[in-house]
Structure formats: structure tokens, C-alpha cells
Design a protein around this motif. Structure first.
Motif, PDB file in Angstrom:
ATOM      1  N   ARG A 100     -26.467  12.983  -5.623  1.00  0.00           N
ATOM      2  CA  ARG A 100     -27.856  12.574  -5.447  1.00  0.00           C
ATOM      3  C   ARG A 100     -28.726  13.164  -6.558  1.00  0.00           C
ATOM      4  O   ARG A 100     -28.535  14.301  -6.957  1.00  0.00           O
ATOM      5  N   PHE A 101     -29.643  12.369  -7.030  1.00  0.00           N
ATOM      6  CA  PHE A 101     -30.663  12.798  -7.980  1.00  0.00           C
ATOM      7  C   PHE A 101     -32.038  12.495  -7.396  1.00  0.00           C
ATOM      8  O   PHE A 101     -32.254  11.427  -6.818  1.00  0.00           O
ATOM      9  N   TRP A 102     -32.963  13.441  -7.559  1.00  0.00           N
ATOM     10  CA  TRP A 102     -34.356  13.220  -7.170  1.00  0.00           C
ATOM     11  C   TRP A 102     -35.252  13.431  -8.387  1.00  0.00           C
ATOM     12  O   TRP A 102     -34.974  14.280  -9.224  1.00  0.00           O
ATOM     13  N   LYS A 103     -36.327  12.660  -8.454  1.00  0.00           N
ATOM     14  CA  LYS A 103     -37.341  12.877  -9.499  1.00  0.00           C
ATOM     15  C   LYS A 103     -38.718  12.735  -8.867  1.00  0.00           C
ATOM     16  O   LYS A 103     -39.065  11.684  -8.331  1.00  0.00           O
ATOM     17  N   GLU A 104     -39.493  13.820  -8.951  1.00  0.00           N
ATOM     18  CA  GLU A 104     -40.840  13.857  -8.373  1.00  0.00           C
ATOM     19  C   GLU A 104     -41.875  13.586  -9.461  1.00  0.00           C
ATOM     20  O   GLU A 104     -41.779  14.115 -10.568  1.00  0.00           O
ATOM     21  N   PHE A 105     -42.869  12.765  -9.128  1.00  0.00           N
ATOM     22  CA  PHE A 105     -43.967  12.452 -10.034  1.00  0.00           C
ATOM     23  C   PHE A 105     -45.261  13.032  -9.457  1.00  0.00           C
ATOM     24  O   PHE A 105     -45.565  12.855  -8.279  1.00  0.00           O
ATOM     25  N   ARG A 106     -46.025  13.697 -10.333  1.00  0.00           N
ATOM     26  CA  ARG A 106     -47.334  14.232  -9.959  1.00  0.00           C
ATOM     27  C   ARG A 106     -48.376  13.729 -10.956  1.00  0.00           C
ATOM     28  O   ARG A 106     -48.129  13.713 -12.166  1.00  0.00           O
ATOM     29  N   VAL A 107     -49.511  13.326 -10.443  1.00  0.00           N
ATOM     30  CA  VAL A 107     -50.630  12.888 -11.277  1.00  0.00           C
ATOM     31  C   VAL A 107     -51.784  13.842 -11.022  1.00  0.00           C
ATOM     32  O   VAL A 107     -52.230  13.996  -9.874  1.00  0.00           O
ATOM     33  N   ASP A 108     -52.239  14.508 -12.077  1.00  0.00           N
ATOM     34  CA  ASP A 108     -53.290  15.532 -11.946  1.00  0.00           C
ATOM     35  C   ASP A 108     -52.917  16.571 -10.889  1.00  0.00           C
ATOM     36  O   ASP A 108     -53.767  17.036 -10.116  1.00  0.00           O
ATOM     37  N   GLY A 109     -51.634  16.926 -10.868  1.00  0.00           N
ATOM     38  CA  GLY A 109     -51.146  17.950  -9.959  1.00  0.00           C
ATOM     39  C   GLY A 109     -50.854  17.474  -8.547  1.00  0.00           C
ATOM     40  O   GLY A 109     -50.341  18.247  -7.725  1.00  0.00           O
ATOM     41  N   ARG A 110     -51.133  16.224  -8.244  1.00  0.00           N
ATOM     42  CA  ARG A 110     -50.932  15.696  -6.891  1.00  0.00           C
ATOM     43  C   ARG A 110     -49.640  14.899  -6.821  1.00  0.00           C
ATOM     44  O   ARG A 110     -49.401  14.004  -7.637  1.00  0.00           O
ATOM     45  N   ARG A 111     -48.792  15.210  -5.848  1.00  0.00           N
ATOM     46  CA  ARG A 111     -47.552  14.465  -5.671  1.00  0.00           C
ATOM     47  C   ARG A 111     -47.849  13.030  -5.259  1.00  0.00           C
ATOM     48  O   ARG A 111     -48.580  12.792  -4.303  1.00  0.00           O
ATOM     49  N   VAL A 112     -47.246  12.070  -5.988  1.00  0.00           N
ATOM     50  CA  VAL A 112     -47.478  10.666  -5.657  1.00  0.00           C
ATOM     51  C   VAL A 112     -46.199   9.956  -5.227  1.00  0.00           C
ATOM     52  O   VAL A 112     -46.221   9.095  -4.348  1.00  0.00           O
ATOM     53  N   GLU A 113     -45.079  10.305  -5.832  1.00  0.00           N
ATOM     54  CA  GLU A 113     -43.810   9.694  -5.407  1.00  0.00           C
ATOM     55  C   GLU A 113     -42.640  10.598  -5.782  1.00  0.00           C
ATOM     56  O   GLU A 113     -42.727  11.422  -6.697  1.00  0.00           O
ATOM     57  N   THR A 114     -41.548  10.420  -5.052  1.00  0.00           N
ATOM     58  CA  THR A 114     -40.269  11.047  -5.386  1.00  0.00           C
ATOM     59  C   THR A 114     -39.197   9.977  -5.304  1.00  0.00           C
ATOM     60  O   THR A 114     -39.058   9.304  -4.283  1.00  0.00           O
ATOM     61  N   ARG A 115     -38.457   9.805  -6.389  1.00  0.00           N
ATOM     62  CA  ARG A 115     -37.398   8.795  -6.434  1.00  0.00           C
ATOM     63  C   ARG A 115     -36.061   9.440  -6.103  1.00  0.00           C
ATOM     64  O   ARG A 115     -35.798  10.578  -6.482  1.00  0.00           O
ATOM     65  N   LEU A 116     -35.218   8.690  -5.426  1.00  0.00           N
ATOM     66  CA  LEU A 116     -33.882   9.148  -5.063  1.00  0.00           C
ATOM     67  C   LEU A 116     -32.857   8.146  -5.552  1.00  0.00           C
ATOM     68  O   LEU A 116     -32.954   6.948  -5.270  1.00  0.00           O
ATOM     69  N   LEU A 117     -31.885   8.633  -6.320  1.00  0.00           N
ATOM     70  CA  LEU A 117     -30.711   7.850  -6.714  1.00  0.00           C
ATOM     71  C   LEU A 117     -29.502   8.451  -6.023  1.00  0.00           C
ATOM     72  O   LEU A 117     -29.289   9.670  -6.086  1.00  0.00           O
ATOM     73  N   ARG A 118     -28.703   7.607  -5.363  1.00  0.00           N
ATOM     74  CA  ARG A 118     -27.530   8.094  -4.644  1.00  0.00           C
ATOM     75  C   ARG A 118     -26.331   7.230  -4.982  1.00  0.00           C
ATOM     76  O   ARG A 118     -26.426   6.006  -4.998  1.00  0.00           O
ATOM     77  N   LYS A 119     -25.206   7.885  -5.281  1.00  0.00           N
ATOM     78  CA  LYS A 119     -23.982   7.144  -5.573  1.00  0.00           C
ATOM     79  C   LYS A 119     -23.246   6.904  -4.265  1.00  0.00           C
ATOM     80  O   LYS A 119     -22.843   7.840  -3.576  1.00  0.00           O
ATOM     81  N   THR A 120     -23.057   5.627  -3.934  1.00  0.00           N
ATOM     82  CA  THR A 120     -22.551   5.265  -2.612  1.00  0.00           C
ATOM     83  C   THR A 120     -21.069   4.941  -2.582  1.00  0.00           C
ATOM     84  O   THR A 120     -20.498   4.761  -1.509  1.00  0.00           O
TER      85      THR A 120
END
Length: 321
Positions: A100-120
Motif C-alpha cells: 500500500r502507498f498513501w500520499k497526503e495533500f495539504r493546501v496552506d497547511g490544511r489536509r484536503v485529500e489522501t490517495r491510496l494505491l493498493r496492489k490487489t
């Protein structure tokens, strides 16, 4: 009829827009249903309220960054216990099922999304991705198969699950920021040397060779590698169902540690075609980097504003050629 979001508009599923650009089908519904509804249930956190990272989850930072309109990002990987990354091909790492990989995005320090990639499954095509959009009070994030536009009062757009392979489908193993090239720095997290010490790699590279080029060359080649090579590379899989952007394979921006700087794929294939020696303003790559708009500019997905620092970095190198 299925629809998918592309910054600010909706287009029909599997529509062919041009020979180079398609809108891909989303992952099967059953596969997306297998993803938890909330980010707090994905294994990233032991306690999302304190943002304590879960057991077996490790932070990493790619040496060369993908431009995302200035958003701040954090990244994590979790390998299944006791498993290794198949690094027999030193440039195309193959990850075990369950990674699993996660990537968190923050705009002006505020969390807006976190993406998850999973090998199934075991083959390298079996990656599924989905985004989680953080709620207004920042206590959790909810699964958003269809993405979102200008989420949480920002200008940040969240991709639909159908769009994940628009970038990730351009590489054989679907993973872009966790590789020998991207872990060649010393960010203080997971590096190639650290991965070797942890016995994560099936075929540890010996010796550890530095990437080619001086400071100016390496900054530009690394930028092109991170921002362009997931589409423009010599090893892109032939899979129209998973890849949205489909440029011709006539030049490559891949960067590896093999050989002299003049032997890199960028020097061998792109100079004289989209890069004019000593003439940044006359180079097509710079003109494309300075554009934005629907199906205009590079990269074509995930950005609405020009990376001026990136243009300067690449332009300085071209002018010095």
C-alpha cells in the motif's frame, strides 16, 4: 452511463478525446467496494485524531518532486510483513501483493485529500487507486470514487478513481515515486541504502552509483523525470484500457544512474526534438511547461498553474547546453 471528473468538467467514460488522450474506465465496482469507506480504516493511522502512523507504515520522500500546484505532500509505504520488493530489474521494481502507498495533500497547511494505491494481485497491472477527501473539521477522510472539484474551499481538485492510471499506467510497475532513482537522495527517511539495510530489496544494487550530471543538469533531469517520464518514457506499457495519456514513444525523460549524463535518455532522445541546445525559449518542452488549460500544457493532469520554478530550472539547463 459512467462519468468521470477532469478538473472542472465531466466527460463520458472511455471517450477518445484525441489520439493522445483518453478517459479511462474506473476500476471494477467490487474492487473499489473492498476499500474502506474511511481513511482511518485503511491502516495508515493507529489514531487518526493524533495522526499517529500505524505499525509497518514508513514515510518516504522522493528526491525529485512532482508539481501539484504548490500543494504540500507526505507519502508512506507499507509492505506486507516478511515480503520483499523484486528489484531484479533495477529500474522497474515489482512490489508484492498487498503493498500500500498513501500520499497526503495539504493546501496552506490544511489536509484536503489522501490517495491510496493498493496492489490487489501478483501482476504489476493489479494496482487500484482511490482518493479520500478530508472532512471540514479534519477528523477523518471519506472515500471519493468520483473525486471532487475545489474541495474544502480550496482550488484543489481530487481525481476520480478512473483517472489514477492516467499517470500511473504509464509505467510498467505503476509506481512512480518509489524507485532507485527517487530514493537516491538523503531525505532522512527511506533511501536505497536504508531499504538495503532493512532487507526490503531482492537484488540490492551494488555498488550504489550516483545519478549523472552536475548540479544544474541533475536538477533539470530530475525534474523532467518526476514530472514527465511517467508518460514520456521508452518502457511504457501498451495498455489502452489502463492508460489515459498516450503520447508517442519518440523521446524519453527517464533518469537512471547508469552512464554519463550525455548517455541519459533525455540527452539521447529529446535534445534536438523538443529541446534546442542553448535556446530555452525556443524549446518545445518549455513552451508546453508554460501552458495550462484543458488538454494543454505539460503535465496534462493534476495541475492548473504553471510551476515557474520548474520552468526556470529546466530553462537554465537548456540555455547552458
Amino acid at each position: 452511463m459512467l462519468l468521470t471528473a477532469i478538473p472542472g468538467i465531466l466527460v463520458m467514460n472511455c471517450a477518445k478525446i484525441t489520439d493522445d488522450f483518453r478517459v479511462c474506465s474506473p476500476p471494477p465496482g467490487a474492487a473499489l467496494d473492498s476499500f474502506p469507506s474511511l481513511l482511518s480504516e485503511t491502516g495508515l493511522y493507529t489514531d487518526i485524531s493524533t495522526h499517529n502512523i500505524g505499525p509497518g507504515v514508513e514515510a518516504y520522500t522522493p528526491r525529485f518532486q512532482l508539481w501539484s500546484d504548490g500543494a504540500q505532500k507526505s507519502r508512506w509505504i507499507m509492505l506486507p510483513a516478511g515480503q520483499k520488493i523484486d528489484t531484479q530489474d533495477s529500474e522497474v521494481w515489482s512490489f508484492p501483493m498487498g503493498t500500500r502507498f498513501w500520499k497526503e495533500f495539504r493546501v496552506d497547511g490544511r489536509r484536503v485529500e489522501t490517495r491510496l494505491l493498493r496492489k490487489t494481485a501478483g501482476d504489476d497491472r493489479s494496482w487500484i487507486g482511490v482518493s479520500y477527501i478530508w472532512n471540514d473539521d479534519g477528523t477523518d477522510a471519506y472515500k471519493a470514487e468520483w473525486g471532487g472539484i475545489n474541495v474544502n474551499g480550496t482550488q484543489h481538485n481530487v481525481p476520480a478513481a478512473a483517472e489514477c492510471m492516467g499517470c500511473h499506467g504509464g509505467r510498467q510497475n505503476r509506481i512512480l515515486g518509489f524507485s532507485a532513482t527517487q530514493l537516491s537522495g538523503d531525505a532522512g527517511e527511506i533511501t536505497v541504502a536504508e531499504a538495503i539495510e532493512r532487507e526490503w530489496l531482492s537484488h540490492p544494487p551494488t555498488p550504489l552509483l550516483p545519478l549523472p550530471g552536475n548540479e544544474i543538469e541533475l536538477a533539470a533531469l530530475g525534474y523532467l523525470h518526476a514530472n514527465c517520464s511517467h508518460c514520456h518514457n521508452s518502457d511504457r506499457p501498451n495498455d489502452d484500457k489502463q492508460r489515459c495519456f498516450n503520447p508517442k514513444k519518440d523521446f524519453s525523460f527517464l533518469l537512471t544512474s547508469e552512464g554519463h549524463v550525455d548517455e541519459t535518455e533525455t540527452y539521447q532522445t529529446a535534445i534536438g526534438k523538443v529541446i534546442e541546445r542553448g535556446d530555452a525559449s525556443g524549446s518545445r518542452v518549455i513552451r508546453e511547461m508554460e501552458k495550462r488549460g484543458y488538454h494543454q500544457g505539460m503535465p496534462p493532469l493534476g495541475t492548473e498553474t504553471v510551476d515557474r520554478q520548474g520552468v526556470e530550472t529546466v530553462g537554465r539547463w537548456i540555455d547552458a547546453l
